[in-house]
Design a protein around this motif. Structure first.
Motif, mmCIF file in Angstrom:
data_model
loop_
_atom_site.group_PDB
_atom_site.id
_atom_site.type_symbol
_atom_site.label_atom_id
_atom_site.label_comp_id
_atom_site.label_asym_id
_atom_site.label_seq_id
_atom_site.Cartn_x
_atom_site.Cartn_y
_atom_site.Cartn_z
ATOM 1 N N LYS A 147 0.834 -1.054 -0.232
ATOM 2 C CA LYS A 147 -0.160 -0.335 0.062
ATOM 3 C C LYS A 147 1.080 1.132 -0.336
ATOM 4 C CE LYS A 147 -4.308 -1.136 1.789
ATOM 5 N NZ LYS A 147 -4.244 -2.035 3.479
ATOM 6 N N GLN A 148 1.893 1.111 0.773
ATOM 7 C CA GLN A 148 2.292 2.800 0.775
ATOM 8 C C GLN A 148 3.563 2.913 -0.441
ATOM 9 O OE1 GLN A 148 5.469 0.029 3.441
ATOM 10 N NE2 GLN A 148 5.071 2.344 4.937
ATOM 11 N N SER A 149 2.871 4.127 -0.372
ATOM 12 C CA SER A 149 3.094 5.457 -1.623
ATOM 13 C C SER A 149 4.712 5.967 -1.346
ATOM 14 C CB SER A 149 2.634 6.087 -2.304
ATOM 15 O OG SER A 149 2.309 7.181 -1.289
ATOM 16 N N VAL A 150 5.430 6.019 -2.810
ATOM 17 C CA VAL A 150 6.966 7.000 -2.715
ATOM 18 C C VAL A 150 6.630 8.067 -3.210
ATOM 19 C CG1 VAL A 150 10.017 6.870 -2.939
ATOM 20 C CG2 VAL A 150 8.485 4.858 -1.734
ATOM 21 N N SER A 169 9.904 -4.770 -4.886
ATOM 22 C CA SER A 169 9.605 -4.533 -4.449
ATOM 23 C C SER A 169 8.210 -4.256 -3.547
ATOM 24 C CB SER A 169 10.610 -4.078 -2.939
ATOM 25 O OG SER A 169 11.666 -4.494 -3.365
ATOM 26 N N GLY A 170 7.427 -4.057 -4.696
ATOM 27 C CA GLY A 170 5.471 -4.260 -4.709
ATOM 28 C C GLY A 170 5.364 -2.327 -4.613
ATOM 29 N N TYR A 171 5.907 -1.470 -3.814
ATOM 30 C CA TYR A 171 5.781 -0.309 -3.524
ATOM 31 C C TYR A 171 4.950 0.735 -4.675
ATOM 32 C CZ TYR A 171 8.563 -1.005 1.403
ATOM 33 O OH TYR A 171 9.187 -1.583 1.792
ATOM 34 N N GLN A 172 4.363 1.444 -4.231
ATOM 35 C CA GLN A 172 3.558 2.492 -5.194
ATOM 36 C C GLN A 172 4.294 3.149 -5.594
ATOM 37 O OE1 GLN A 172 0.823 1.148 -6.806
ATOM 38 N NE2 GLN A 172 1.385 -0.651 -4.593
#
Ligand SMILES: Cc1cc2nc3c(=O)[nH]c(=O)nc-3n(C[C@H](O)[C@H](O)[C@H](O)COP(=O)(O)OP(=O)(O)OC[C@H]3O[C@@H](n4cnc5c(N)ncnc54)[C@H](O)[C@@H]3O)c2cc1C
Ligand code: SF4
Length: 481
Positions: A147-150, A169-172
């Motif tokens: 869920k976390q986004s950068v 790694s799956g980050y948004q």
């Protein structure tokens, strides 16, 4: 396979003298030789697989060069590609434009023993170009969406490398950039003859296919403040590069037809990409038929002189205040420029610009090298009474770049900067003075290299992951309490 895909830069094996000299200016055979699998194998097999891989140690990415050379020598190109891409997000870019003479190749044991380096960069380019050609370069599959986004500010090599590693790694991930195209200096700074634009475009396309969002024409500071972006994302990376051109404050500096290097190079790159560029189309930023004077001795200056030659300038002169030995740019680039017809006027510095409205000449002083200054380099001193004039219709200033005032621009005065205006980070966590805000690339190092920007982007991704994981762990422990 397209013919151009098989070309490679093979300069270390051939001294400028040995290479065929163009018969006339603009008649360059480019600096490429045909490069086919046999040649890649032959070059790779020259690697002695020495016990201490100095090439790898001197590659900022720590690329496993001996292993991919061995695999290439055995014809196992797909495996060579897998190893090469595991440490480098853009091997085909680095293979083309790294100053290998100062990095991997300059430290090749075979080079040190006087037998000419293994052409590592050319092989790296060849392996990855082949991988693209054969369809081995594919979007990766994200195992688990997080869920976390950068939010990443800047779509240059630092921002793009960081984005790719985070996304794996799956980050948004969303990249914001003020230009209309992603790539940073890869697209609008470095000329096409060194780095073809399709090479950059296919990389950014792949990143989009990997699920990374690009928001172009988005100027952080104008369209949103840093704090507003911070509200939207769990972490931020600033990777904005350095763009403030250093100026020459001498008489006549406001005359017409004196331009900063980036104006000239951006116009040329935009034109190459098929854009309408008014200042190029009306002749202002086109060197054709002009006496061009480039001021500066770094790699950007070399790009300007070589672009001018390709635009069919009448004459191209490069003024540098120290001697050839002390030029900051790559010796290889200087050799290429000379071969293409550029005239270098070393130990010369501009005194004033002359003209009525438009520049017509540069008045220069001859220089001599004095005692070393604080940087250890000999300080150039004016030779009194040595002034003379050089005819000029177009002057390009290439004296280096400084960072813009990012805290002011981003409306974030608390963002700490160094005495040089670069963003201060904690060297271990890569975090700035603002919690959850990281920085990487030229905006931290000052003007540097693509390979270092990639390295910083990868390192920043690791640190951002740690930071975000810690955040998740904290939230869990609060919930549990
Ligand atoms: C002419 C030239 C030639 C070069 N040649 C070479 C070479 O041959 N080999 C080599 O290794 N290196 C070369 N370099 C250096 C290399 O290009 C840089 O070191 C590298 O691109 C830095 O990467 P970066 O991601 O930090 O920044 P950049 O590539 O500069 O990317 C920064 C991005 O941030 C964006 N940005 C900036 N401010 C904002 C804002 N406020 N809001 C939104 N977006 C913003 C910009 O639009 C840009 O896209 C060259 C540099 C120049 C200028
Ligand atoms: S990334 Fe640059 S320094 Fe490293 S192996 Fe490739 S060309 Fe050499």
């Amino acid at each position: 396979m397209k013919k151009e895909m098989l070309k490679f830069v093979d300069l270390k094996q051939e001294t400028p003298e040995k290479r065929s000299t163009p018969k006339r200016k603009g008649d360059f055979k480019e600096i490429y030789n045909e490069f086919i699998t046999d040649k890649a194998k032959e070059q790779s097999s020259r690697c002695s697989q020495c016990g201490v891989p100095f090439c790898q140690i001197h590659c900022p990415l720590g690329n496993n060069i001996p292993d991919w050379l061995k695999l290439t020598a055995e014809g196992r190109l797909k495996e060579a590609y897998e190893i090469s891409q595991s440490t480098n997000n853009m091997p085909e870019v680095c293979g083309r434009i790294c100053p290998q003479d100062r990095l991997c190749e300059g430290n090749c044991v075979i080079e040190q023993s006087g037998h000419g380096t293994v052409t590592i960069g050319s092989i790296e380019k060849y392996i990855t170009d082949t991988a693209w050609e054969k369809g081995w370069v594919k979007p990766f599959k994200v195992k688990r969406e997080l869920k976390q986004s950068v939010g990443i500010i800047g779509a240059g090599p630092a921002g793009m490398a960081c984005a790719e590693e985070l996304r794996k790694s799956g980050y948004q991930v969303t990249i914001y950039d003020r230009y209309d195209r992603p790539g940073g200096l890869l697209i609008y700074g470095i000329p096409n003859f060194k780095l073809e634009k399709f090479v950059v475009e296919r990389r950014t396309k792949l990143l989009k296919e990997n699920g990374i969002k690009f928001v172009q024409k988005f100027d952080v500071g104008k369209d949103k403040t840093l704090y507003e972006l911070k509200e939207k994302h769990d972490a931020i990376l600033i990777a904005t590069g350095v763009y403030k051109a250093r100026e020459i404050d001498i008489a006549g500096c406001n005359l017409q037809n004196i331009f900063p290097a980036m104006d000239f190079l951006t116009a040329s790159n935009k034109k190459g990409l098929g854009d309408k560029v008014e200042l190029f189309d009306d002749g202002t930023l086109n060197a054709e038929g002009k006496n061009v004077v480039v001021i500066g001795g770094g790699d950007t200056a070399m790009d300007c002189v070589r672009t001018s030659i390709r635009q069919k300038a009448k004459s191209v002169k490069c003024l540098y205040r120290r001697d050839r030995k002390n030029m900051p740019g790559s010796a290889r680039e200087v050799g290429n420029a000379i071969e293409e017809g550029v005239e270098f006027i070393w130990l010369t510095s501009p005194k004033s610009f002359i003209g009525d409205k438009k520049i017509t000449a540069v008045e220069v002083n001859k220089m001599k090298l004095g005692e070393p200054d604080s940087s250890g380099r000999s300080k150039p001193e004016i030779e009194v009474g040595s002034e003379y004039k050089i005819q000029a219709d177009l002057v390009i200033k290439s004296l280096g770049f400084d960072p813009e005032n990012i805290p002011k621009l981003f409306n974030a005065e608390e963002l700490a900067i160094s005495q040089w205006g670069t963003i201060k980070i904690d060297l271990k966590s890569m975090q700035t003075s603002l919690e959850g805000v990281f920085a990487a690339g030229d905006i931290v190092r000052g003007a540097s290299l693509v390979v270092w920007a990639i390295r910083d982007g990868r390192d920043a991704a690791e640190q951002i992951k740690k930071y975000l994981q810690l955040k998740v762990d904290k939230d869990k422990s609060i919930e549990a309490a």
